[in-house]
Design an enzyme around this catalytic site. Structure first.
Site, PDB file in Angstrom:
ATOM      1  N   GLU A   1      -6.125  -4.576  10.370  1.00 52.35           N
ATOM      2  CA  GLU A   1      -4.999  -3.673  10.621  1.00 52.35           C
ATOM      3  C   GLU A   1      -5.225  -2.925  11.929  1.00 52.35           C
ATOM      4  O   GLU A   1      -5.929  -1.897  11.952  1.00 52.35           O
ATOM      5  CB  GLU A   1      -4.877  -2.654   9.485  1.00 52.35           C
ATOM      6  CG  GLU A   1      -4.595  -3.268   8.135  1.00 52.35           C
ATOM      7  CD  GLU A   1      -3.990  -2.243   7.186  1.00 52.35           C
ATOM      8  OE1 GLU A   1      -2.822  -2.397   6.820  1.00 52.35           O
ATOM      9  OE2 GLU A   1      -4.681  -1.272   6.843  1.00 52.35           O
TER      10      GLU A   1
ATOM     11  N   LYS B   1       0.127   4.288  -0.275  1.00 51.10           N
ATOM     12  CA  LYS B   1      -0.469   5.510   0.303  1.00 51.10           C
ATOM     13  C   LYS B   1      -0.180   6.705  -0.613  1.00 51.10           C
ATOM     14  O   LYS B   1      -0.174   6.546  -1.827  1.00 51.10           O
ATOM     15  CB  LYS B   1       0.033   5.712   1.743  1.00 51.10           C
ATOM     16  CG  LYS B   1      -0.174   4.445   2.587  1.00 51.10           C
ATOM     17  CD  LYS B   1       0.015   4.637   4.058  1.00 51.10           C
ATOM     18  CE  LYS B   1      -0.241   3.316   4.767  1.00 51.10           C
ATOM     19  NZ  LYS B   1      -0.195   3.441   6.228  1.00 51.10           N
TER      20      LYS B   1
ATOM     21  N   HIS C   1      -9.854   1.922   4.667  1.00 50.84           N
ATOM     22  CA  HIS C   1      -8.580   1.934   5.391  1.00 50.84           C
ATOM     23  C   HIS C   1      -8.705   2.861   6.610  1.00 50.84           C
ATOM     24  O   HIS C   1      -9.399   3.881   6.548  1.00 50.84           O
ATOM     25  CB  HIS C   1      -7.460   2.415   4.458  1.00 50.84           C
ATOM     26  CG  HIS C   1      -6.104   2.281   5.059  1.00 50.84           C
ATOM     27  ND1 HIS C   1      -5.614   3.180   5.978  1.00 50.84           N
ATOM     28  CD2 HIS C   1      -5.146   1.336   4.900  1.00 50.84           C
ATOM     29  CE1 HIS C   1      -4.405   2.789   6.348  1.00 50.84           C
ATOM     30  NE2 HIS C   1      -4.095   1.681   5.714  1.00 50.84           N
TER      31      HIS C   1
ATOM     32  N   SER D   1       2.891  -2.431  10.277  1.00 47.49           N
ATOM     33  CA  SER D   1       4.331  -2.604  10.499  1.00 47.49           C
ATOM     34  C   SER D   1       4.864  -3.982  10.089  1.00 47.49           C
ATOM     35  O   SER D   1       5.751  -4.526  10.752  1.00 47.49           O
ATOM     36  CB  SER D   1       4.692  -2.299  11.955  1.00 47.49           C
ATOM     37  OG  SER D   1       4.393  -0.946  12.240  1.00 47.49           O
TER      38      SER D   1
ATOM     39  N   GLY E   1       2.233   1.969  10.867  1.00 49.01           N
ATOM     40  CA  GLY E   1       3.249   3.011  10.777  1.00 49.01           C
ATOM     41  C   GLY E   1       4.015   3.268  12.061  1.00 49.01           C
ATOM     42  O   GLY E   1       4.725   4.262  12.184  1.00 49.01           O
TER      43      GLY E   1
ATOM     44  N   ASN F   1       0.873  -1.186   0.000  1.00 46.16           N
ATOM     45  CA  ASN F   1       0.000   0.000   0.000  1.00 46.16           C
ATOM     46  C   ASN F   1       0.903   1.227   0.000  1.00 46.16           C
ATOM     47  O   ASN F   1       1.497   1.556   1.018  1.00 46.16           O
ATOM     48  CB  ASN F   1      -0.902  -0.045   1.246  1.00 46.16           C
ATOM     49  CG  ASN F   1      -1.718   1.225   1.412  1.00 46.16           C
ATOM     50  OD1 ASN F   1      -1.822   2.045   0.495  1.00 46.16           O
ATOM     51  ND2 ASN F   1      -2.311   1.392   2.590  1.00 46.16           N
TER      52      ASN F   1
ATOM     53  N   GLU G   1      -6.932   5.090   7.789  1.00 44.86           N
ATOM     54  CA  GLU G   1      -6.613   6.504   7.560  1.00 44.86           C
ATOM     55  C   GLU G   1      -7.785   7.219   6.889  1.00 44.86           C
ATOM     56  O   GLU G   1      -8.026   8.394   7.143  1.00 44.86           O
ATOM     57  CB  GLU G   1      -5.323   6.613   6.720  1.00 44.86           C
ATOM     58  CG  GLU G   1      -4.105   6.260   7.567  1.00 44.86           C
ATOM     59  CD  GLU G   1      -2.928   5.687   6.796  1.00 44.86           C
ATOM     60  OE1 GLU G   1      -2.875   5.831   5.558  1.00 44.86           O
ATOM     61  OE2 GLU G   1      -2.050   5.073   7.444  1.00 44.86           O
TER      62      GLU G   1
HETATM   63  P1  PGA Z   1       2.526   0.098   7.670  1.00 39.09           P
HETATM   64  O1  PGA Z   1       1.090   0.441   6.992  1.00 39.09           O
HETATM   65  O2  PGA Z   1       2.982  -1.193   7.075  1.00 39.09           O
HETATM   66  O3  PGA Z   1       3.396   1.263   7.292  1.00 39.09           O
HETATM   67  O4  PGA Z   1       2.285  -0.009   9.135  1.00 39.09           O
HETATM   68  C1  PGA Z   1       0.142  -0.555   6.740  1.00 39.09           C
HETATM   69  C2  PGA Z   1      -1.126   0.026   6.180  1.00 39.09           C
HETATM   70  O5  PGA Z   1      -1.556   1.098   6.639  1.00 39.09           O
HETATM   71  O6  PGA Z   1      -1.736  -0.548   5.260  1.00 39.09           O
END
Ligand code: PGA
Length: 253
Positions: A165, A12, A93, A211, A171, A10, A95
């Site tokens: 998630e 982003k 997601h 992560s 993150g 992903n 976010e």
């Molecule tokens: P990350 O993000 O691997 O940077 O923790 C995962 C995601 O938000 O899909």
């Protein structure tokens, strides 16, 4: 078990067209060969160019409109995304839920639109740190699953993928332990089994995200209810992303 192990990067809001194409050219050609699935959820602007350079990698988007077409300034339809080379979309997601106020009602509409148009949806769910500490994880996830899939018929649920998630792991560099991830995936699988039947529950792939990196992938993909991973930060560079795919193959082929 038995399903192909899925690794989705992903990106982003990262990468220009030039950066995205450069990434695709440096990705080892043999990566998408073999049993597992390798996918990238990319920014809209890079979609066409990335899809042209995909070489067996499945390309998707990170969000899509619940509408067919019309007066929806700033939105992208499934038809547009498909034409540019996408075959799937992340939906809901964390976010988008947190910063763009995307709620379960809209998420349910997007899920339905995707299924109707033969566009694979990956329903993203996850609890916050506070919710986990308050022992609300099960309640929160079941609500997100129930409401996010509220417009789907039972047989349609079989064509959906889920990404668990935990918000506290995204993150942060602190992935959930394999044990926590497995327990939570099992909880999601049981919910699907109870509400949509055992055969549907077996067909749905449940991915872990938060992560994931070359160090954490090994333990995660040994877990029976982890059918894939959604990778943010570690998908931005070729080497860690390729290593995640290669390590997952060692455990799940
Ligand atoms: P990350 O993000 O691997 O940077 O923790 C995962 C995601 O938000 O899909």
């Amino acid at each position: 078990m038995g399903k192909p192990f899925i690794v989705i990067g992903n990106w982003k809001m990262h990468k220009t067209i030039a950066e995205a194409v450069d990434f695709m050219h440096r990705l080892p050609k043999e990566l998408s060969l073999g049993k597992g699935e390798v996918c990238l959820a990319v920014p809209f602007t890079t979609l066409f160019a990335v899809a042209k350079a995909a070489n067996g990698v499945k390309i998707g988007v990170q969000n899509v409109s619940q509408y067919h077409e019309g007066a929806h300034t700033g939105e992208i339809s499934i038809k547009m995304a498909k034409e540019a080379g996408a075959t799937f979309s992340l939906i809901g997601h964390s976010e988008r839920r947190a910063y763009y106020h995307e709620e379960n009602k809209v998420i349910a509409q997007k899920m339905k639109k995707c299924v109707d148009e033969g566009f694979k949806p990956i329903l993203c769910i996850g609890e916050t740190e506070q919710e986990r500490k308050g022992k609300k994880t099960q309640e929160v996830l079941e609500k997100q699953l129930r409401e996010g899939m509220a417009l789907l018929e039972i047989k349609e649920v079989a064509s959906v993928n889920i990404a668990y998630e935990p918000v506290w792991a995204i993150g942060t560099g602190h992935a959930a332990t394999a044990q926590i991830a497995q327990e939570t995936h099992q909880l999601c699988r049981d919910f699907i089994k109870k509400n949509y039947g055992a055969s549907v529950a077996n067909l749905v792939s449940i991915l872990y995200g938060g992560s994931v990196n070359p160090k954490t992938i090994g333990e995660l993909c040994r877990q029976p209810d982890i059918d894939g991973v959604l990778v943010g930060g570690a998908s931005l560079e070729v080497e860690p992303f390729a290593n995640i795919v290669i390590i997952s193959r060692e455990y799940r082929s």
